[in-house]
Enzyme design. Structure first.
Site, PDB file in Angstrom:
ATOM      1  N   ASP A 158       0.856  -1.182   0.000  1.00 38.78           N
ATOM      2  CA  ASP A 158       0.000   0.000   0.000  1.00 38.78           C
ATOM      3  C   ASP A 158       0.898   1.238   0.000  1.00 38.78           C
ATOM      4  OD1 ASP A 158      -2.354   1.495   0.161  1.00 38.78           O
ATOM      5  OD2 ASP A 158      -2.187   1.630   2.336  1.00 38.78           O
ATOM      6  N   ASP A 466      -2.143  -0.844   5.962  1.00 38.27           N
ATOM      7  CA  ASP A 466      -2.573  -0.422   7.294  1.00 38.27           C
ATOM      8  C   ASP A 466      -4.004   0.065   7.322  1.00 38.27           C
ATOM      9  OD1 ASP A 466      -2.303   1.880   5.883  1.00 38.27           O
ATOM     10  OD2 ASP A 466      -1.074   2.946   7.351  1.00 38.27           O
ATOM     11  N   ASP A 470      -7.232  -3.072   2.949  1.00 38.57           N
ATOM     12  CA  ASP A 470      -6.204  -4.081   2.703  1.00 38.57           C
ATOM     13  C   ASP A 470      -6.597  -5.448   3.267  1.00 38.57           C
ATOM     14  OD1 ASP A 470      -4.257  -2.236   1.563  1.00 38.57           O
ATOM     15  OD2 ASP A 470      -4.105  -1.423   3.590  1.00 38.57           O
TER      16      ASP A 470
END
Length: 498
Positions: A158, A466, A470
């Site tokens: 990410d 985070d 995700d």
């Protein structure tokens, strides 16, 4: 709703029981987190053990046959140098004892071929690796994660909070058709735009502003993006509590990763209804039909003006800025459901919006992230960036981090949007998934599809992230490194950096 998990949104709840005192806790206590899937090292060790077993068995059979032939042909001698078997002279008992000894030799070969100390040696090696990773501030929750991480061939990372510091500030603003420098100045800002921006930002947010008890200064709480926007609004003259008291919230459309926008319907003290939207700049821009100029007059959003705004967005994105747009519209109070239950299912109007502002939020890359990416690439691990930001911001950040090499951006499928990737069939994805370096405007489903496609191509995939978006990809992968300064870890995280 029983058994469902809250992925995003906000609300108030009363906790009556936790842990094993809840039905969900009792169910989870009876099952294991481990899905039984073997790690790459376990697969290799099983293959080695099977191979050694087959070779040992083949050698044992061959030795047994050779010794049997030598025994019955009289070539096997005792300690005095005499043949142990003579046809017609050796008793059946002596011959049987000789065969048993030969069979014992064959069995010994099979037993010796099995590496009994291998599991212990592997466990000790992984434990040593875990201690070394602890010295590098990496907490390993599962021992098998060490070797799985070492076997990773690709990392899907990410952007926000992982490759970047997640410390956001508004550094650019485009309001009333003009670029404002600095972005928080109110000089020349039309009062109507200032009032609407302050109203929308104060109500259409999950953050809050309050005075610190110690210093008395304004303290902003919420997600990094919300904090950046609220801090910018404070500099524009927003009084958070006063603004929220001027209107009441009729309905909220919570921001989510699929829609890339969030909205709120407000009823003002004069009974006028304002609907404010906030979200990804290019998505909000497509919903706007008008804009407000520097004199406070409403102007039509012509194709020329749309192109101008798109160039502004692309320019901000190329400067590694996250672009957020603000828009609003009025609504007739008679069109708002009176009943509370009906209002919950009411779709807030999102057409014919008036553009208020486009802002660029800077989120600097983490120190040494480029070096870390280079080390991974040198070790043969391909790093891919999967983000919800637009494709231009994603490209700029990926280039800055070293994920995207010069010239790679011209290759087909190297940079792709989530909706385009999602539109391909499963077989089509497998043909080009290895070429993907950057995926922008991705949804949680897009990340999941990417991980699934890479695993089907034989990759050992590690996913870092985070956010709640995700979660599906984290659940699908074999190992989940967690990179964050906070102590909040996902329940499935196996390696965390602290």
């Amino acid at each position: 709703m029983s058994g469902c998990k809250v992925a995003d949104g906000y609300g108030t709840m009363l906790v009556t029981a936790v842990g094993l005192n809840t039905e969900w806790g009792l169910v989870m206590a009876t099952i294991s987190e481990d899905n039984g899937e073997e790690t790459p090292l376990q697969v290799r060790l099983n293959g080695v053990a099977t191979f050694i077993g087959k070779v040992g068995l083949a050698v044992a059979v061959l030795v047994f046959l050779i010794l049997i032939i030598r025994f019955f042909t009289g070539h096997t001698e005792d300690k005095y140098g005499k043949p142990m078997f003579k046809a017609g002279k050796t008793s059946v008992g002596d011959a049987f004892n000789g065969i048993v000894k030969i069979f014992a030799i064959a069995v010994t070969i099979v037993v010796v071929a099995v590496p009994e100390g291998l599991p212990l040696a592997v466990t000790l090696t992984l434990a040593y690796s875990m201690r070394k990773m602890m010295a590098d501030k990496a907490l390993v929750r599962r021992l098998s994660a060490c070797e799985t991480m070492g076997s990773a061939t690709t990392i899907c990372s990410d952007k926000t909070g992982t490759l970047t510091l997640n410390q956001m500030t508004v550094v650019k603003a485009f309001i009333a058709g003009e670029s404002r420098e600095p972005p928080d100045t109110t000089e020349g800002l039309p009062p109507v735009i200032q009032a609407l921006l302050v109203e929308g930002i104060s109500q259409n947010t999950t953050g809050s502003v309050c005075k610190s008890k110690g210093s008395g200064e304004m303290e902003v709480t919420g997600s990094p993006t919300e904090k950046a926007i609220l801090s910018w609004a404070l500099k524009l003259g927003m009084n958070f509590d006063d603004e929220r008291s001027k209107s009441s919230v009729l309905h909220v459309f919570t921001f989510n990763s699929e829609k890339k926008r969030g909205g709120v319907a407000l009823k003002r003290s004069d009974s006028e209804v304002h609907i404010h939207w906030k979200g990804a700049a290019e998505i909000i821009l497509d919903l706007c039909k008008t804009w407000i100029d520097s004199s406070g007059s409403v102007q039509e959003m012509t194709p020329t003006k749309v192109d101008e705004n798109k160039k502004i967005i692309e320019g901000m994105a190329a400067a590694t800025l996250r672009c957020i747009a603000f828009a609003y519209r009025t609504c007739d109070l008679h069109n708002v459901p009176v009943d509370e239950e009906q209002r919950q299912s009411w779709q807030i109007p999102e057409d014919n919006l008036t553009l208020l502002a486009i802002v660029g939020i800077k989120d600097p890359c983490r120190p040494n992230v480029r070096e870390a990416v280079h080390i991974c690439q040198k070790a043969g691990v391909k790093v891919r960036m999967v983000t919800g930001d637009n494709i231009y911001t994603a490209k700029a950040i990926a280039t800055e981090c070293g994920i995207l090499q010069p010239g790679e951006d011209t290759e087909q499928y190297a940079i792709i949007e989530g909706r385009d990737f999602r539109s391909y069939s499963e077989d089509e994805r497998l043909k080009f998934v290895d070429k993907i370096c950057v995926m922008g405007r991705s949804s949680p489903t897009d990340k999941l599809y990417l991980v699934q496609a890479l695993r089907k191509r034989g990759h050992v995939v590690a996913v870092t992230g985070d956010g709640t978006n995700d979660a599906p990809a984290l659940h699908e992968t074999l190992v989940y490194p967690w990179v964050s300064k906070e102590r909040k870890l996902p329940r499935k995280a196996q390696i965390s950096s602290f």
